[in-house]
Design an enzyme around this catalytic site. Structure first.
Site, short mmCIF file in Angstrom:
data_model
loop_
_atom_site.label_atom_id
_atom_site.label_comp_id
_atom_site.label_asym_id
_atom_site.label_seq_id
_atom_site.Cartn_x
_atom_site.Cartn_y
_atom_site.Cartn_z
N GLY A 4 0.77 -1.25 0.00
CA GLY A 4 0.00 0.00 0.00
C GLY A 4 0.79 1.29 0.00
O GLY A 4 0.23 2.35 0.24
N SER B 278 1.94 8.17 1.94
CA SER B 278 1.12 7.00 2.27
C SER B 278 1.28 6.60 3.74
O SER B 278 2.39 6.63 4.28
CB SER B 278 1.53 5.80 1.41
N ILE B 279 0.17 6.19 4.34
CA ILE B 279 0.21 5.67 5.70
C ILE B 279 1.18 4.48 5.75
O ILE B 279 1.95 4.33 6.71
CB ILE B 279 -1.20 5.30 6.18
N ASP C 157 -1.35 -6.54 -8.13
CA ASP C 157 -2.73 -6.07 -8.06
C ASP C 157 -3.47 -7.08 -7.19
O ASP C 157 -3.62 -8.24 -7.56
CB ASP C 157 -3.32 -6.02 -9.48
N VAL C 158 -3.95 -6.61 -6.03
CA VAL C 158 -4.53 -7.54 -5.04
C VAL C 158 -5.92 -8.07 -5.44
O VAL C 158 -6.50 -8.87 -4.72
CB VAL C 158 -4.59 -6.93 -3.62
N ALA D 225 -12.51 2.46 -3.86
CA ALA D 225 -13.87 2.41 -4.39
C ALA D 225 -13.91 3.34 -5.59
O ALA D 225 -13.20 4.36 -5.60
CB ALA D 225 -14.88 2.87 -3.34
N TYR E 244 -18.61 8.85 2.78
CA TYR E 244 -17.72 7.67 2.80
C TYR E 244 -18.47 6.46 2.22
O TYR E 244 -17.87 5.57 1.63
CB TYR E 244 -17.24 7.41 4.24
N LYS F 73 -15.23 -1.19 5.07
CA LYS F 73 -14.41 -1.18 6.29
C LYS F 73 -15.08 -1.99 7.41
O LYS F 73 -14.39 -2.61 8.22
CB LYS F 73 -14.13 0.25 6.76
N LYS G 299 -3.89 13.50 5.34
CA LYS G 299 -3.80 13.93 3.95
C LYS G 299 -2.86 13.01 3.17
O LYS G 299 -1.65 13.07 3.31
CB LYS G 299 -3.32 15.38 3.88
N THR G 300 -3.45 12.11 2.38
CA THR G 300 -2.69 11.18 1.54
C THR G 300 -3.28 11.26 0.13
O THR G 300 -4.27 11.95 -0.09
CB THR G 300 -2.84 9.72 2.04
P1 NAD Z 1 -2.69 5.86 -0.30
O1 NAD Z 1 -3.33 6.29 -1.55
O2 NAD Z 1 -1.32 6.34 -0.03
O3 NAD Z 1 -2.71 4.28 -0.16
C1 NAD Z 1 -3.72 3.46 -0.72
C2 NAD Z 1 -3.02 2.33 -1.43
O4 NAD Z 1 -3.93 1.35 -1.94
C3 NAD Z 1 -2.20 2.83 -2.62
O5 NAD Z 1 -0.83 2.48 -2.47
C4 NAD Z 1 -2.82 2.09 -3.80
O6 NAD Z 1 -1.89 1.79 -4.80
C5 NAD Z 1 -3.32 0.84 -3.09
N1 NAD Z 1 -4.24 0.06 -3.91
C6 NAD Z 1 -5.44 0.44 -4.42
N2 NAD Z 1 -5.95 -0.52 -5.21
C7 NAD Z 1 -5.05 -1.55 -5.20
C8 NAD Z 1 -5.00 -2.82 -5.85
N3 NAD Z 1 -5.98 -3.25 -6.65
N4 NAD Z 1 -3.91 -3.61 -5.63
C9 NAD Z 1 -2.90 -3.20 -4.81
N5 NAD Z 1 -2.91 -2.00 -4.18
C10 NAD Z 1 -3.97 -1.19 -4.38
O7 NAD Z 1 -3.67 6.35 0.87
P2 NAD Z 1 -3.69 6.03 2.44
O8 NAD Z 1 -4.57 7.06 3.03
O9 NAD Z 1 -2.33 5.83 2.95
O10 NAD Z 1 -4.52 4.65 2.52
C11 NAD Z 1 -4.02 3.47 3.13
C12 NAD Z 1 -5.08 2.81 3.99
O11 NAD Z 1 -5.37 3.66 5.10
C13 NAD Z 1 -6.40 2.54 3.28
O12 NAD Z 1 -6.91 1.28 3.70
C14 NAD Z 1 -7.28 3.64 3.81
O13 NAD Z 1 -8.65 3.29 3.78
C15 NAD Z 1 -6.77 3.73 5.23
N6 NAD Z 1 -7.13 4.93 5.97
C16 NAD Z 1 -6.83 6.17 5.46
C17 NAD Z 1 -7.16 7.30 6.18
C18 NAD Z 1 -6.87 8.67 5.65
O14 NAD Z 1 -7.52 9.64 6.07
N7 NAD Z 1 -5.90 8.84 4.76
C19 NAD Z 1 -7.82 7.18 7.42
C20 NAD Z 1 -8.10 5.90 7.92
C21 NAD Z 1 -7.75 4.78 7.17
O1 0WE Z 2 -10.38 5.18 3.30
C1 0WE Z 2 -10.29 6.34 2.95
C2 0WE Z 2 -10.28 6.71 1.48
C3 0WE Z 2 -10.18 5.51 0.58
C4 0WE Z 2 -10.44 5.79 -0.88
C5 0WE Z 2 -10.12 6.97 -1.52
C6 0WE Z 2 -10.39 7.12 -2.88
C7 0WE Z 2 -10.13 8.41 -3.61
C8 0WE Z 2 -9.92 8.18 -5.09
C9 0WE Z 2 -11.05 4.77 -1.60
N1 0WE Z 2 -11.32 4.89 -2.91
C10 0WE Z 2 -11.00 6.05 -3.56
N2 0WE Z 2 -11.31 6.15 -4.89
C11 0WE Z 2 -10.86 7.15 -5.67
O2 0WE Z 2 -11.20 7.24 -6.87
N3 0WE Z 2 -10.24 7.33 3.93
C12 0WE Z 2 -10.42 6.96 5.31
C13 0WE Z 2 -10.07 8.77 3.63
C14 0WE Z 2 -11.43 9.39 3.56
O3 0WE Z 2 -12.22 9.21 2.48
C15 0WE Z 2 -13.41 9.87 2.74
C16 0WE Z 2 -13.36 10.47 4.00
C17 0WE Z 2 -12.09 10.15 4.54
C18 0WE Z 2 -11.57 10.52 5.88
C19 0WE Z 2 -14.54 9.99 1.93
C20 0WE Z 2 -15.62 10.72 2.41
C21 0WE Z 2 -15.59 11.30 3.65
C22 0WE Z 2 -14.45 11.20 4.48
#
Ligand code: NAD
Ligand code: 0WE
Length: 267
Positions: A13, A19-20, A64-65, A95, A155, A162, A192-193
């Site tokens: 990821g 990225s987280i 690709d997962v 999504a 969301y 989730k 912010k990612t």
């Molecule tokens: P990010 O975009 O940096 O990471 C998301 C990753 O998912 C990317 O590396 C992307 O390549 C990967 N991915 C998507 N489709 C894929 C596929 N088919 N095969 C392999 N990899 C795939 O963003 P992030 O915010 O670091 O997200 C990481 C996780 O943290 C996610 O599960 C997200 O829901 C979760 N999360 C994010 C937040 C937030 O606010 N950013 C908060 C809570 C949880």
């Molecule tokens: O899990 C997430 C976001 C995951 C995500 C983000 C995208 C953006 C681009 C999944 N699919 C997509 N598809 C895309 O095309 N978060 C926890 C971050 C997030 O997303 C939200 C939030 C928060 C916080 C969406 C609505 C409201 C709050």
């Protein structure tokens, strides 16, 4: 000697330095872990390879997962390179963008399928291939969000994905417990990612949470520290749990009255 000296694991990821998963990787590296990385597509290769190189991690492979064959191929390479592993980080969600907004009642069958496949089933698919490599026991961690349990407008189907992910953590914890493998989730506050910035209204919700949460917004480093705990022997026999790294946001039932409008204050 770090907490992870002599330990090996996989990180799924990382898309870029925000990225987280990269926050978690840096924390693990600082404690002496040997890491392997897997990324989603050719376009990300030029982002992930330099990051991995910066911490001396030569194992960087595309996967690709949503593709079982690709996961099998990846794990054959993992087995050849690492032999056994000690931990796995799943930090993946997706999504279709049209599903992250608008009326939830309009969620499409295909959008639902994709969100659940990428964001939930992928953890089970990775666990299936990783657990035979965790010969000495191990730990897995995945990333979730509060929208799994309480409604977070927009969301939408990701909240459903989730919720299924958190339930999968519990069933995996039950099943893999017999092999001395622990499975937990971190429920992170907004960060912010790349994934977050593709979401309309994200800036506003980040600001709101920053105001309401007792300790304000979190960052990738906060998640990294929590992941160290859940992936190390500091958390022996903690499994199937969801650990909040959200500045305390989830404990609040209402915002501080000082944050409300004048009318609310006078009531
Ligand atoms: P990010 O975009 O940096 O990471 C998301 C990753 O998912 C990317 O590396 C992307 O390549 C990967 N991915 C998507 N489709 C894929 C596929 N088919 N095969 C392999 N990899 C795939 O963003 P992030 O915010 O670091 O997200 C990481 C996780 O943290 C996610 O599960 C997200 O829901 C979760 N999360 C994010 C937040 C937030 O606010 N950013 C908060 C809570 C949880
Ligand atoms: O899990 C997430 C976001 C995951 C995500 C983000 C995208 C953006 C681009 C999944 N699919 C997509 N598809 C895309 O095309 N978060 C926890 C971050 C997030 O997303 C939200 C939030 C928060 C916080 C969406 C609505 C409201 C709050």
């Amino acid at each position: 000697m770090g907490l992870f000296s002599g330990k090996k694991g996989l990180i799924f990821g990382v898309a870029n330095k925000n990225s987280i998963a990269w926050g978690i990787a840096q924390a693990l590296h600082a404690e002496g872990a040997e890491l392997g990385f897997s990324y989603a597509g050719e376009i990300l290769k030029k982002r992930v390879e330099p990051l991995a190189a910066s911490i001396g991690a030569p194992f960087v492979e595309e996967c690709d997962v949503t593709d079982d064959g690709a996961i099998d191929t990846l794990f054959a390479k993992v087995a050849a390179h690492f032999g056994t592993i000690d931990f796995l980080v799943h930090s993946i969600a997706f999504a279709p963008s049209e599903e992250l907004g608008g009326r939830f009642v309009n969620t499409s069958r295909n959008g639902f399928r994709i969100a659940l496949d990428v964001s939930c089933y992928s953890l089970i698919a990775l666990a299936k291939r990783a657990h035979p490599l965790m010969a000495n026991g191990g730990a897995m961690v995945t990333m979730t969000y509060f929208g799994a349990e309480k409604v977070t407008p927009n969301y939408n189907v990701m909240g459903v994905a989730k919720a299924a992910l958190e339930a999968s953590v519990r069933y995996l914890a039950w099943d893999l417990g017999k092999d001395q493998i622990r499975v937990n989730a971190i429920s992170a506050g907004p960060v912010k990612t790349l994934a977050a910035s593709g979401v309309s209204g994200f800036r506003k919700s980040l600001h709101y949470v920053g105001q309401v949460a007792p300790m304000g917004n979190i960052d990738q480093e906060d998640v990294g520290q929590a992941a160290l705990f859940l992936l190390s022997n500091l958390s022996t026999r903690i499994t199937g749990e969801v650990l909040y790294v959200d500045g305390g946001y989830n404990i609040m039932g209402a915002p501080d009255p000082a944050l409300m409008g004048a009318d609310a204050k006078e009531a």
